[in-house]
Each structure stands twice: as C-alpha cells, then as structure tokens.
Design a protein around this motif. Structure first.
Motif, PDB file in Angstrom:
ATOM      1  N   THR A 167      68.532  -2.543-151.063  1.00  0.00           N
ATOM      2  CA  THR A 167      67.575  -2.970-150.050  1.00  0.00           C
ATOM      3  C   THR A 167      67.925  -2.301-148.724  1.00  0.00           C
ATOM      4  OG1 THR A 167      68.888  -4.881-149.343  1.00  0.00           O
ATOM      5  CG2 THR A 167      67.364  -5.205-151.203  1.00  0.00           C
ATOM      6  N   LEU A 168      67.024  -2.403-147.782  1.00  0.00           N
ATOM      7  CA  LEU A 168      67.296  -1.849-146.454  1.00  0.00           C
ATOM      8  C   LEU A 168      68.485  -2.556-145.813  1.00  0.00           C
ATOM      9  CD1 LEU A 168      63.630  -1.448-145.145  1.00  0.00           C
ATOM     10  CD2 LEU A 168      65.203   0.381-145.825  1.00  0.00           C
ATOM     11  N   ALA A 169      68.662  -3.847-146.106  1.00  0.00           N
ATOM     12  CA  ALA A 169      69.803  -4.582-145.567  1.00  0.00           C
ATOM     13  C   ALA A 169      71.115  -4.030-146.105  1.00  0.00           C
ATOM     14  CB  ALA A 169      69.671  -6.064-145.898  1.00  0.00           C
ATOM     15  N   ASP A 170      71.095  -3.584-147.360  1.00  0.00           N
ATOM     16  CA  ASP A 170      72.296  -2.990-147.949  1.00  0.00           C
ATOM     17  C   ASP A 170      72.702  -1.707-147.224  1.00  0.00           C
ATOM     18  OD1 ASP A 170      72.382  -4.977-149.906  1.00  0.00           O
ATOM     19  OD2 ASP A 170      71.095  -3.816-151.269  1.00  0.00           O
ATOM     20  N   LEU A 171      71.714  -1.058-146.597  1.00  0.00           N
ATOM     21  CA  LEU A 171      71.974   0.215-145.929  1.00  0.00           C
ATOM     22  C   LEU A 171      72.137   0.074-144.424  1.00  0.00           C
ATOM     23  CD1 LEU A 171      69.271   2.324-147.818  1.00  0.00           C
ATOM     24  CD2 LEU A 171      71.687   2.062-148.420  1.00  0.00           C
ATOM     25  N   ARG A 218      74.734   5.473-141.949  1.00  0.00           N
ATOM     26  CA  ARG A 218      74.044   6.413-141.082  1.00  0.00           C
ATOM     27  C   ARG A 218      72.910   7.032-141.889  1.00  0.00           C
ATOM     28  NH1 ARG A 218      76.248  12.150-138.495  1.00  0.00           N
ATOM     29  NH2 ARG A 218      74.277  12.685-137.431  1.00  0.00           N
ATOM     30  N   LEU A 219      71.686   6.742-141.480  1.00  0.00           N
ATOM     31  CA  LEU A 219      70.521   7.267-142.188  1.00  0.00           C
ATOM     32  C   LEU A 219      70.014   8.510-141.474  1.00  0.00           C
ATOM     33  CD1 LEU A 219      68.645   3.945-143.047  1.00  0.00           C
ATOM     34  CD2 LEU A 219      70.192   5.290-144.493  1.00  0.00           C
ATOM     35  N   LEU A 220      69.977   9.603-142.166  1.00  0.00           N
ATOM     36  CA  LEU A 220      69.582  10.888-141.603  1.00  0.00           C
ATOM     37  C   LEU A 220      68.068  11.024-141.567  1.00  0.00           C
ATOM     38  CD1 LEU A 220      72.183  12.985-143.630  1.00  0.00           C
ATOM     39  CD2 LEU A 220      72.435  12.101-141.290  1.00  0.00           C
ATOM     40  N   ASP A 221      67.564  11.810-140.619  1.00  0.00           N
ATOM     41  CA  ASP A 221      66.116  11.966-140.479  1.00  0.00           C
ATOM     42  C   ASP A 221      65.768  13.355-139.952  1.00  0.00           C
ATOM     43  OD1 ASP A 221      63.453  11.278-140.572  1.00  0.00           O
ATOM     44  OD2 ASP A 221      63.434  10.392-138.577  1.00  0.00           O
ATOM     45  N   GLY A 276      79.060  13.876-147.088  1.00  0.00           N
ATOM     46  CA  GLY A 276      79.514  12.546-146.729  1.00  0.00           C
ATOM     47  C   GLY A 276      79.195  12.134-145.308  1.00  0.00           C
ATOM     48  N   VAL A 277      78.255  12.846-144.665  1.00  0.00           N
ATOM     49  CA  VAL A 277      77.915  12.552-143.271  1.00  0.00           C
ATOM     50  C   VAL A 277      76.999  11.345-143.154  1.00  0.00           C
ATOM     51  CG1 VAL A 277      76.809  13.461-141.190  1.00  0.00           C
ATOM     52  CG2 VAL A 277      78.248  14.954-142.601  1.00  0.00           C
ATOM     53  N   GLY A 278      76.123  11.140-144.118  1.00  0.00           N
ATOM     54  CA  GLY A 278      75.178  10.034-144.071  1.00  0.00           C
ATOM     55  C   GLY A 278      74.345   9.995-145.341  1.00  0.00           C
ATOM     56  N   LEU A 279      73.312   9.149-145.332  1.00  0.00           N
ATOM     57  CA  LEU A 279      72.404   9.012-146.466  1.00  0.00           C
ATOM     58  C   LEU A 279      71.001   9.363-146.006  1.00  0.00           C
ATOM     59  CD1 LEU A 279      73.683   5.592-147.903  1.00  0.00           C
ATOM     60  CD2 LEU A 279      74.569   7.894-148.333  1.00  0.00           C
ATOM     61  N   ALA A 286      60.123   4.900-152.586  1.00  0.00           N
ATOM     62  CA  ALA A 286      61.161   5.324-151.650  1.00  0.00           C
ATOM     63  C   ALA A 286      62.532   5.168-152.306  1.00  0.00           C
ATOM     64  CB  ALA A 286      61.100   4.498-150.370  1.00  0.00           C
ATOM     65  N   VAL A 287      63.357   6.191-152.185  1.00  0.00           N
ATOM     66  CA  VAL A 287      64.710   6.152-152.745  1.00  0.00           C
ATOM     67  C   VAL A 287      65.700   6.596-151.674  1.00  0.00           C
ATOM     68  CG1 VAL A 287      63.860   6.649-155.068  1.00  0.00           C
ATOM     69  CG2 VAL A 287      64.645   8.533-153.611  1.00  0.00           C
ATOM     70  N   VAL A 288      66.953   6.235-151.863  1.00  0.00           N
ATOM     71  CA  VAL A 288      68.013   6.707-150.967  1.00  0.00           C
ATOM     72  C   VAL A 288      68.878   7.696-151.738  1.00  0.00           C
ATOM     73  CG1 VAL A 288      69.531   4.752-151.528  1.00  0.00           C
ATOM     74  CG2 VAL A 288      69.885   6.059-149.404  1.00  0.00           C
ATOM     75  N   VAL A 289      69.107   8.843-151.134  1.00  0.00           N
ATOM     76  CA  VAL A 289      69.951   9.873-151.733  1.00  0.00           C
ATOM     77  C   VAL A 289      71.381   9.653-151.254  1.00  0.00           C
ATOM     78  CG1 VAL A 289      70.327  12.344-152.019  1.00  0.00           C
ATOM     79  CG2 VAL A 289      68.005  11.463-151.723  1.00  0.00           C
ATOM     80  N   LEU A 290      72.335   9.614-152.189  1.00  0.00           N
ATOM     81  CA  LEU A 290      73.725   9.322-151.832  1.00  0.00           C
ATOM     82  C   LEU A 290      74.698  10.063-152.741  1.00  0.00           C
ATOM     83  CD1 LEU A 290      74.121   7.086-154.274  1.00  0.00           C
ATOM     84  CD2 LEU A 290      73.162   5.562-152.597  1.00  0.00           C
TER      85      LEU A 290
END
Length: 238
Positions: free
Chosen positions: A91-95, A99-102, A115-118, A74-78
């Motif tokens: 980590t999830l705590a860092d995020l 705003r996490l998009l889904d 720049g709306v979210g990650l 799992a990665v976060v796109v930013l």
C-alpha cells in the motif's frame, strides 16, 4: 496525409495484434506506428504528425476526441532484496518511509537498481523496463493510469473509425468503413435450461391439443359405422 494511417503510441502500449488485423482488412492502406512520449503525445496529434494516438491520461483534451480504453495497474519497482518483495502487494502507507523517484523513467530505473529509491509506474512501463535485478509489486490503493485512443476533433475519416472498431474488437462483418451500417447484433443464444423448458412446454402443448385421426383409424371408424348400419336396429335398410 499520403494514404498511410499513422498511429502514435506511448511507451508500454503494444499494438501488434491490432496491426495484424488492420493489415488483413485494409491491405491497401499502410499502418505506420510512431513512438511518442508523455511530453509529445498530444502535440504530435495537433501538429498532424500522426492521425491517431494511444495516450496516457491525463492530457490536454482541447481540440481532441478521446475514447478511454483500459486502466493500467500501478506497481512499485524495487530491488529484489527489498523487504517489500516478500509480499504480493503493498500500500502507499507501506511506502511512506521510502524515497519515491519521479524523474525520467529510464534514469529512475537505474537509480532503483542502485538502491537510491523506488519508483511507482504503470505496470506496462515496469514490464518494458524489466531487468533481472529488479522486480515490481502492485500498489493496491494507488490510482491506476488510463490509456485512451485520441484523434483530432472533427476528423471523421472512415479509416479512423475502422481502427477504433478494430481496437474495440468489432469484427469485419460489423465494420462501418465507407459508411456501411452497423450490423445487427446476433441473437442471444439460449441456455440449456431455457432449451429444456421450451421442450417441456412443447410437450405439454402437444398433450393438450386434440389428436388428429390417422388414415388407418379413419378407415376403421368408417367400417364400424357401416357395420352398425347393416345390423338389425342399427339404422340400416330392411
């Protein structure tokens, strides 16, 4: 079906190496790759639109046979200028404050760039949607996504079994197409240490074993016996 093996893939799965192996082993059976979506990955199987499919778990497994294959990170796109880009992983705590998009992946990628979210994604999907203004970082404590190969339960055609074997790395020699038996596993290769130990054991055994006389030594012994018999008191005739 018309003799063609139809295999579905969800976005992010690459099958080119297996397609080449298939074409080499079964040139008379065409392989057709069908792109599916998370919403259709199970229905295309049940509706017989494909024979097999690479699916991203979880799915409704009713009426299907599944073989789990690998786990995607799992990665976060930013955005590239995001502060998290300075780290090798987050980590999830860092995020927690982000705003996490889904939503739809393609739409969310555009929103991340704006720049709306990650967006947290399997790494293969992040790579599929890679662009110069974005990057991704592993989410070290997020659960990975499993990829599995699925087909309809009870469908035991040898072509399906052959494709499973190719994906799992089974060689042509050990193929079980048309009911051929699985090849016996190759004997394990001895290590250098084991070979040296066996050589030492053979040398010790050779030392302990009684030496067999050579032809020359046997003749010398016979001549010595004859000479002793010919001497006075040596047991020979007078």
């Amino acid at each position: 079906m018309d003799g063609t093996l139809r295999v579905g893939i969800v976005p992010g799965v690459t099958v080119s190496k297996w397609s080449r192996v298939w074409a080499d082993r079964l040139p008379d059976t065409p392989l057709e790759i069908v792109l599916t979506t998370p919403e259709t990955q199970a229905s295309v199987l049940r509706d017989a639109e494909v024979d097999m499919s690479f699916v991203r778990l979880p799915i409704d497994e009713d009426g299907l046979t599944l073989i789990p294959l690998w786990t995607e990170t799992a990665v976060v796109v930013l955005p590239r200028d995001h502060e998290a880009s300075l780290f090798d992983g987050v980590t999830l705590a860092d995020l927690a404050d982000e705003r996490l998009l889904d939503g739809e992946v393609a739409d969310d990628i555009e929103l991340v760039a704006a720049g709306v979210g990650l967006r947290i994604l399997p790494q293969s999907l992040a790579q599929l949607h890679a662009r110069k203004d974005l990057l991704y970082r592993p989410v070290t404590d997020a659960e990975g996504t499993r990829i599995a190969l699925a087909w309809r339960a009870g469908d035991d055609r040898p072509e399906l079994e052959e494709f499973v074997g190719i994906v799992r790395g089974r060689t042509a020699r050990s193929s079980r197409v048309a009911g051929a038996a699985e090849a016996e596993p190759a004997p394990a290769k001895r290590t250098a240490k084991a070979k040296a130990k066996a050589k030492e054991a053979r040398a010790e055994k050779a030392k302990a074993a009684p030496k067999r006389p050579t032809a020359a030594s046997a003749r010398a012994a016979a001549n010595a016996r004859r000479q002793r018999k010919g001497r006075p008191g040596g047991g020979g005739r007078g």
